[in-house]
Design a protein around this motif. Structure first.
Motif, PDB file in Angstrom:
ATOM      1  N   PRO A   1       0.824  -1.218   0.000  1.00  0.00           N
ATOM      2  CA  PRO A   1       0.000   0.000   0.000  1.00  0.00           C
ATOM      3  C   PRO A   1       0.849   1.256   0.000  1.00  0.00           C
ATOM      4  CG  PRO A   1      -0.099  -1.095   2.146  1.00  0.00           C
ATOM      5  CD  PRO A   1       0.606  -2.021   1.212  1.00  0.00           C
ATOM      6  N   PHE A   2       2.039   1.154   0.530  1.00  0.00           N
ATOM      7  CA  PHE A   2       2.847   2.372   0.537  1.00  0.00           C
ATOM      8  C   PHE A   2       3.828   2.408  -0.626  1.00  0.00           C
ATOM      9  CE2 PHE A   2       5.479  -0.433   3.028  1.00  0.00           C
ATOM     10  CZ  PHE A   2       4.642  -0.956   3.984  1.00  0.00           C
TER      11      PHE A   2
ATOM     12  N   ASP B   1       1.544  13.547  10.879  1.00  0.00           N
ATOM     13  CA  ASP B   1       2.204  12.386  11.441  1.00  0.00           C
ATOM     14  C   ASP B   1       2.653  12.725  12.856  1.00  0.00           C
ATOM     15  OD1 ASP B   1       3.449   9.706  11.047  1.00  0.00           O
ATOM     16  OD2 ASP B   1       5.221  10.865  11.600  1.00  0.00           O
TER      17      ASP B   1
ATOM     18  N   LEU C   1      11.746   4.432   2.478  1.00  0.00           N
ATOM     19  CA  LEU C   1      11.242   5.609   1.773  1.00  0.00           C
ATOM     20  C   LEU C   1      12.414   6.474   1.340  1.00  0.00           C
ATOM     21  CD1 LEU C   1       8.566   6.233   4.480  1.00  0.00           C
ATOM     22  CD2 LEU C   1       8.330   4.895   2.404  1.00  0.00           C
TER      23      LEU C   1
ATOM     24  N   THR D   1       5.366  10.123   4.522  1.00  0.00           N
ATOM     25  CA  THR D   1       6.495  10.377   3.629  1.00  0.00           C
ATOM     26  C   THR D   1       6.463  11.762   3.054  1.00  0.00           C
ATOM     27  OG1 THR D   1       5.226   9.695   1.762  1.00  0.00           O
ATOM     28  CG2 THR D   1       6.466   7.998   2.897  1.00  0.00           C
ATOM     29  N   GLY D   2       5.449  12.519   3.405  1.00  0.00           N
ATOM     30  CA  GLY D   2       5.253  13.784   2.696  1.00  0.00           C
ATOM     31  C   GLY D   2       6.272  14.849   3.021  1.00  0.00           C
TER      32      GLY D   2
ATOM     33  N   ALA E   1       0.003   7.325   2.850  1.00  0.00           N
ATOM     34  CA  ALA E   1       1.367   7.285   2.349  1.00  0.00           C
ATOM     35  C   ALA E   1       2.025   8.650   2.477  1.00  0.00           C
ATOM     36  CB  ALA E   1       1.358   6.844   0.895  1.00  0.00           C
TER      37      ALA E   1
ATOM     38  N   TRP F   1      10.610   8.776  15.137  1.00  0.00           N
ATOM     39  CA  TRP F   1       9.423   8.616  14.301  1.00  0.00           C
ATOM     40  C   TRP F   1       9.709   8.867  12.836  1.00  0.00           C
ATOM     41  CZ3 TRP F   1       5.479   6.196  16.159  1.00  0.00           C
ATOM     42  CH2 TRP F   1       5.140   6.296  17.525  1.00  0.00           C
ATOM     43  N   GLU F   2      10.657   9.739  12.568  1.00  0.00           N
ATOM     44  CA  GLU F   2      10.784  10.166  11.176  1.00  0.00           C
ATOM     45  C   GLU F   2      11.829   9.362  10.405  1.00  0.00           C
ATOM     46  OE1 GLU F   2       9.669  14.527  10.877  1.00  0.00           O
ATOM     47  OE2 GLU F   2      10.022  14.308  13.013  1.00  0.00           O
TER      48      GLU F   2
ATOM     49  N   LEU G   1       0.287   4.116  10.360  1.00  0.00           N
ATOM     50  CA  LEU G   1       0.397   2.688  10.079  1.00  0.00           C
ATOM     51  C   LEU G   1      -0.425   1.854  11.066  1.00  0.00           C
ATOM     52  CD1 LEU G   1       4.165   2.386   9.222  1.00  0.00           C
ATOM     53  CD2 LEU G   1       2.235   2.364   7.661  1.00  0.00           C
TER      54      LEU G   1
ATOM     55  N   ARG H   1       6.658   1.176  11.724  1.00  0.00           N
ATOM     56  CA  ARG H   1       7.827   1.817  11.137  1.00  0.00           C
ATOM     57  C   ARG H   1       9.072   1.501  11.953  1.00  0.00           C
ATOM     58  NH1 ARG H   1       6.374   8.081  11.428  1.00  0.00           N
ATOM     59  NH2 ARG H   1       4.205   7.535  11.471  1.00  0.00           N
TER      60      ARG H   1
ATOM     61  N   VAL I   1       9.820   1.467   6.668  1.00  0.00           N
ATOM     62  CA  VAL I   1       8.503   0.958   7.018  1.00  0.00           C
ATOM     63  C   VAL I   1       8.512  -0.566   6.921  1.00  0.00           C
ATOM     64  CG1 VAL I   1       6.069   0.943   6.400  1.00  0.00           C
ATOM     65  CG2 VAL I   1       7.389   3.038   6.179  1.00  0.00           C
TER      66      VAL I   1
ATOM     67  N   GLY J   1       6.835   9.790  -3.475  1.00  0.00           N
ATOM     68  CA  GLY J   1       6.422  10.975  -2.735  1.00  0.00           C
ATOM     69  C   GLY J   1       7.501  11.602  -1.895  1.00  0.00           C
ATOM     70  N   PHE J   2       8.485  10.845  -1.518  1.00  0.00           N
ATOM     71  CA  PHE J   2       9.382  11.362  -0.502  1.00  0.00           C
ATOM     72  C   PHE J   2      10.324  12.401  -1.051  1.00  0.00           C
ATOM     73  CE2 PHE J   2      12.646  11.310   2.751  1.00  0.00           C
ATOM     74  CZ  PHE J   2      11.843  11.416   3.861  1.00  0.00           C
ATOM     75  N   ALA J   3      10.164  13.599  -0.509  1.00  0.00           N
ATOM     76  CA  ALA J   3      10.913  14.789  -0.888  1.00  0.00           C
ATOM     77  C   ALA J   3      12.152  14.564  -1.749  1.00  0.00           C
ATOM     78  CB  ALA J   3      11.292  15.551   0.381  1.00  0.00           C
TER      79      ALA J   3
ATOM     80  N   GLY K   1       5.276  12.188  14.500  1.00  0.00           N
ATOM     81  CA  GLY K   1       6.617  12.750  14.635  1.00  0.00           C
ATOM     82  C   GLY K   1       6.618  14.243  14.375  1.00  0.00           C
TER      83      GLY K   1
ATOM     84  N   ALA L   1       3.307   4.021  -3.158  1.00  0.00           N
ATOM     85  CA  ALA L   1       3.348   5.409  -3.624  1.00  0.00           C
ATOM     86  C   ALA L   1       4.393   6.227  -2.878  1.00  0.00           C
ATOM     87  CB  ALA L   1       1.978   6.053  -3.439  1.00  0.00           C
ATOM     88  N   LEU L   2       4.800   5.727  -1.736  1.00  0.00           N
ATOM     89  CA  LEU L   2       5.760   6.468  -0.932  1.00  0.00           C
ATOM     90  C   LEU L   2       7.010   6.799  -1.712  1.00  0.00           C
ATOM     91  CD1 LEU L   2       5.836   4.354   2.309  1.00  0.00           C
ATOM     92  CD2 LEU L   2       4.151   6.003   1.566  1.00  0.00           C
TER      93      LEU L   2
END
Lengths: 340, 785
Positions: A13-14, B153, A82, B118-119, B114, A90-91, B100, A116, A95, A20-22, B155, A16-17
């Motif tokens: 499902p992720f 999120d 990602l 990840t944004g 997502a 957390w960041e 999640l 995560r 995943v 997306g990730f910067a 975090g 798309a990540l």
């Protein structure tokens, strides 16, 4: 079984990540790439490779219960990065996803977990080996002696694994091609686990014994655009020999396989050597004819339970099979991209 | 034929545009206030529903000091929980979730999971909420999140809220694995809280909405008075026309149907206008309502208004139904009027209705009295208010006539005698407008009395409850003990605020553990208490409850209240608590620590010389690294509490003003329509020698006298309303009863406003009279009506 690598990219499902990730996602070039000739070292390579985009630790087992019935069991931990960095907190862009299943001739139990990395909820360490997500864990003092457990809301298992043979490096010393266009992964297996333990089912607890097959694979490459799915087989014959093979369905099918002798000697087989055809051409094929001319192999592979759907975030079919024909035995079949 | 009749009927409005305006404006204003209130209610309810279906609603929660390690330990033990952090960012509620593991619900469906993780720092919220967020460096993404809530999120949320590493609560998913160790083994410091149902918020806010609805109905009733007056007048004036049409052969039934259709059309136009106005009213007031609901009940309501069929349909229905009610009597009498009956205006006849009206009024007032004595519950409270209001309004003409009769009896000289007699004679035509004024003023008196009484009590309450000079909040247990150790030598006393949330007798309640200190003894006042309450409490022989819990759970002094499964204590005292809607229980610190050992104090009240507060703040900041948001001094807290309070009643104040304005408008319209009818009565007086200017002044004086008399009568009605609000509605809505205070200066000011409104309303008709051409007055003598 390099095809399994594609599960993450196609099914997760992720998925798309990655885009997306910067600014880090879409270019696979930011991630580490498998290198031919790279020597796998253990126990280090049992652990996670966060610089690669995708990775999994995959256990399947064919079991016989004390009640005389056949069972199948699956334990999988997927890792999806990602960004090609690891860290704490957390960041952290790692995943994890866990899949667990128990298959009986009549029923199929499935559970899924997402978590995560970076906070301790899920992760993999090489030595002592531990792969975990929530309370699910595959771990042990060394890689030859492992315990494995997982549970869902209606089933669970707790088993012990003992390796009875060597690790098997797939492809060229663990560098495994996965398509004609040259994509590849690092890939090794331990197909020689003996298993004893207990399944917890709605009917009660069942003591089981059997054989388990472990795969560990990591890469950063996506699926080719014309490829819609694959059918993957891990077959263990009564002779002690084993066969891993898959068909990648695309504009032209691509097949790959490894013949593993009872002593662990692996023989990689080129595209086209391994043949697998559904016996029924309609519906979901749960009976297959598998042939490998080099080994005089011509067998019929039949699902123990045709309803072994993994009703996870993105569904696929994965379940135990029995082998009849020129060789006898048991194994596992995985089919993806076949709709529902 | 039909067209001929219709054009004749409509011709009336063409000749009397003012009447048409009165009818439309009255109906539109009434509908506007009604549908405005409905719109606000509908929006708020929709917000509750959304909130109720939002993240984790209906699921149990784990509360207590939660660290990342606690969370991971629970997950690794098999507890399917998901962490949440919540805070405010520039007035917007920021919800930090872990996508999640978060239970799938509207919140997580609205946002793309997502991109959440990840944004690269994205905040998800509705457009209007994003606009209110301060600049954070994070990218705003439009998503259908719950009202007034931004999602990020966990975090990112921790970072933005400056609370890194903290988790406020863990949502326990409905779906749990086969086996998991008990909570006490994994995370003994946490307590499992049963799902908080959206019911609680709905129940708490129900009374607030009923309050608003009552206001809407009141405004609509005032509007109906106007409409009734306008339609009645139009029917009176059209009697000759109807007689002529029937003489010409128009069938009676056809006429009635056509008039009904005409009125329905007008009602639709006015209703549509009213709904549009109502939308504007609602859009203006909604932010205040949202602030009120948040301040009082912690309910999140979107500040943005959407067009919901429920309220604009109800607005149209009210306009149509109201017109039918207002016109029904007139249509009925039209249908029964014999062809050859007199076409005389029946203004004279109206007086005869008085007796019936008085009887009905007395019956309604008796009903109100009975309900006040024996009725129970919010709905009956409002029925009582309604009966009181309508009864009071219906009694108005009789009472005014009596007062005017008294005036007339004492009058000396012909002009004065004529003035009183003429005023009394005009009463029937003006009575509807005056009733509207009466209702508006009474509502004003009642609500302002309630609000002011509330305020007086509330300020006194704040003074006694916020006794500590400085309140400090710790982020975790370690910091809490550091604060305690740091502050002890620098202050007179450190009072830990030990609290835990629970349910008592099925009601949400908070249990406090109070240290035995004179702060409490010196400052707390009881509504009711056993002798030696503090001594008994200190010995752990009982507990204190707030008025809300006392009333809702039906307690009395000495009643046993369960603190937890093992301990029940008798009620020693009941204290007033005007700050929150839920129940409270106070036990001693010792008892609290024995029964809730897992709870540590995160907040402390510090007693010291008020002059030392800035210095202490400074040393806490430097010594312990506390930031200003963790320290609130008494003065600031009081100001904040009062601000919440003031906002609470902004809405009622605004509705008050609107109602009074509508009533003023009703008087203006009545006077304007009467002006033409009164010509035959004024012309002879003019012919006898009074100048037009004198007549105009008398007209002004008449309006003022009537308004003043109405105002005097409105006062007792308003005070009765205030009593009902404080003693019945407040107890039901907030759970506390307030003492009634009188504010004579406020009433005087209101009376002046009413006089001003009446004077302004009379000014234009009087001015027209003073400028009326003598030919118009002379014409009266030529006409045979």
């Amino acid at each position: 079984m390099n095809v399994k690598l594609l599960i993450l990219l196609v099914l997760l499902p992720f998925q798309a990540l990655a885009q997306g990730f910067a600014g880090l996602g879409s270019e696979a070039g930011d991630f580490a790439q498998p290198e031919r000739g790279h020597v796998l070292t253990f126990p280090e390579d049992h652990g996670a490779h966060p610089a690669f985009r995708i990775e999994w630790w995959y256990m399947t087992a064919n079991l016989k219960g004390a009640d005389g019935r056949d069972y199948g069991l699956q334990w999988t931990l997927f890792r999806s990065a990602l960004a090609p960095v690891d860290g704490q907190g957390w960041e952290t862009p790692q995943v994890y996803m866990g899949h667990a299943a128990v298959t009986t001739p009549e029923a199929h139990f499935v559970a899924e977990r997402l978590a995560r990395g970076g906070i301790g909820q899920a992760g993999v360490t090489a030595s002592p080996f531990a792969a975990w997500i929530d309370e699910w864990a595959l771990m042990g003092p060394d890689f030859d002696h492992l315990t494995m457990r997982a549970q869902g809301s209606d089933f669970g298992y707790d088993v012990a694994l003992t390796a009875k043979g060597p690790l098997v490096l797939q492809g060229d010393r663990g560098y495994s091609f996965k398509s004609a266009s040259g994509q590849a992964s690092h890939y090794y297996s331990q197909p020689f686990f003996d298993l004893t333990g207990t399944l917890t089912l709605p009917e009660g607890e069942v003591a089981v014994t059997g054989q388990a097959w472990f795969d560990h694979e990591w890469s950063s490459q996506p699926l080719a655009e014309d490829q819609t799915g694959w059918d993957w087989f891990s077959l263990s014959f009564d002779t002690g020999d084993k066969l891993m093979g898959f068909v990648l369905r695309g504009e032209s099918d691509y097949t790959s396989a490894t013949w593993i002798a009872a002593d662990g000697t692996a023989t990689p087989l080129p595209n086209g050597a391994f043949q697998a055809e559904p016996v029924e051409q309609t519906g979901l094929p749960t009976t297959w004819r598998v042939t490998l001319a080099e080994q005089g192999l011509d067998v019929t592979v039949t699902a123990l339970n045709p309803g072994a759907w993994m009703t996870t975030s993105v569904p696929y079919w994965e379940g135990p099979v029995t082998i009849t024909g020129s060789h006898q035995g048991r194994g596992y079949l995985e089919m993806t991209g076949r709709g529902d | 034929m039909i067209w001929a009749i219709l054009s004749a009927l409509l011709g009336h409005w063409r000749r009397n545009p003012l009447q048409l305006l009165t009818l439309l404006a009255g109906l539109a204003l009434g509908t506007a206030l009604w549908s405005g209130v409905q719109a606000i209610n509908a929006e708020a309810r929709a917000s509750y529903d959304e909130a109720a279906s939002a993240l984790g609603a209906g699921l149990s929660e784990l509360r207590g000091p939660i660290t990342l390690e606690t969370y991971v330990a629970l997950r690794r033990a098999g507890w399917n929980v998901s962490p949440v952090i919540e805070g405010r960012l520039g007035g917007v509620r920021l919800l930090g979730i872990e996508p999640l593991t978060a239970p799938r619900g509207p919140v997580t469906q609205g946002a793309d999971i997502a991109s959440l993780i990840t944004g690269g720092d994205q905040i998800f919220a509705r457009e209007e909420v994003l606009a209110r967020l301060p600049e954070t460096g994070a990218k705003g993404v439009v998503a259908e999140t719950p009202p007034d809530t931004a999602l990020a999120d966990i975090g990112l949320a921790q970072r933005l809220l400056g609370r890194e590493g903290q988790i406020d609560r863990l949502i326990v998913a409905a779906d749990q694995p086969l086996s998991r160790p008990p909570l006490t083994e994994v995370a003994p410091g946490l307590t499992l809280r049963a799902p908080s149902s959206g019911q609680d918020v709905a129940r708490l806010t129900d009374s607030f909405h009923l309050n608003l609805t009552a206001f809407g109905l009141l405004s609509f009733a005032v509007g109906l008075f106007i409409v009734h007056g306008a339609i009645g007048l139009a029917f009176e004036q059209r009697r000759p026309m109807v007689r002529t049409l029937r003489a010409l052969g128009a069938p009676l039934r056809g006429l009635v149907v056509l008039i009904a259709a005409e009125l329905a059309l007008l009602a639709l136009v006015a209703g549509a206008l009213g709904v549009v106005l109502g939308y504007l009213v609602a859009a203006t007031l909604l932010p205040d309502v949202a602030a009120t609901l948040r301040g009082l009940y912690g309910a999140e309501v979107s500040g943005a208004l959407s067009l919901r069929p429920s309220w604009w349909l109800s607005g149209m229905a009210m306009a149509l139904g109201g017109t039918a009610v207002a016109a029904g009597g007139a249509l009925w009498s039209l249908a029964r009027t014999p062809l050859l009956a007199s076409a005389q205006p029946r203004a004279w006849v109206l007086a005869r209705r008085g007796r019936w009206q008085l009887a009905l009024s007395l019956a309604l007032l008796a009903l109100a009295g009975g309900l006040a004595l024996w009725g129970q519950g919010l709905i009956l409270g409002f029925v009582m208010l309604g009966a009181l209001f309508i009864g009071g309004a219906l009694a108005l003409p009789t009472l005014l006539a009596g007062a005017l009769g008294l005036g007339g009896a004492r009058a000396k000289g012909p002009v004065a005698q004529w003035f009183w007699a003429d005023t009394e004679q005009q009463l029937p035509g003006l009575s509807l407008a005056l009733m509207a004024l009466l209702l508006a003023m009474a509502a004003n008196v009642g609500v302002s009395t309630m609000v002011s009484s509330f305020r007086t009590t509330f300020v006194a309450f704040l003074d006694q409850r916020l006794a500590s000079e400085l309140y400090v909040t710790a982020t975790d247990a370690t910091q809490a003990s550091a604060i305690e150790a740091f502050a002890a030598p620098r202050t007179d006393a450190v009072l830990p605020i030990l609290m835990t949330e629970t349910r008592i007798k099925g009601l949400p309640a908070t249990i406090y553990g109070a240290r035995n200190h004179r702060t409490y003894r010196d400052n707390w006042r009881f509504l009711e208490a056993a002798p030696g309450v503090w001594e008994s409490l200190a010995r752990g022989e009982g507990l204190l409850v707030n008025e809300q819990l006392f009333r809702r759970a039906g307690l009395r002094l000495g009643a046993m209240v369960p603190v937890d499964e093992t301990l029940s204590l008798p009620v020693l005292g009941i204290y007033g608590d005007y700050g929150n809607p839920v129940g409270q229980v106070v036990i001693t610190e010792t008892t609290f620590r024995q029964h809730f050992p897992q709870v540590t104090a995160q907040r402390f009240g510090l007693r010291l010389d008020p002059k030392g507060v800035p210095a202490l703040r400074q040393s806490l900041r430097e010594g312990l690294g506390l930031d200003d948001s963790a320290m609130i001094d008494q003065a600031g807290l009081k100001a904040m509490s009062l601000a919440v309070f003031e906002r609470t009643f902004t809405v009622t104040a605004a509705l008050n003003v609107l109602t009074l304005a509508v009533a003023g408008f009703a008087i203006l319209m009545s006077l304007l329509t009467l002006a033409a009818m009164r010509l035959p009565q004024l012309a002879p007086v003019w012919a006898l020698g009074l100048t037009r200017a004198q007549l105009a002044r008398l007209e002004m004086a008449r309006a003022m006298v009537l308004a003043a008399l109405t105002g005097v009568l409105a006062l007792p009605l308003g005070l009765a309303l205030a009593w009902a609000l404080l003693a019945v509605v407040n107890v039901e809505a907030f759970g506390w009863r307030l003492p009634l205070y009188l504010f004579p200066l406020d009433y005087l000011r209101l009376g002046l406003w009413a006089l001003l409104a009446a004077g302004l309303a009379a000014l234009w008709p009087a001015f027209r009279l003073s400028r009326m051409p003598p030919t118009a007055l002379l014409g009266v003598f030529r006409h045979e009506r």
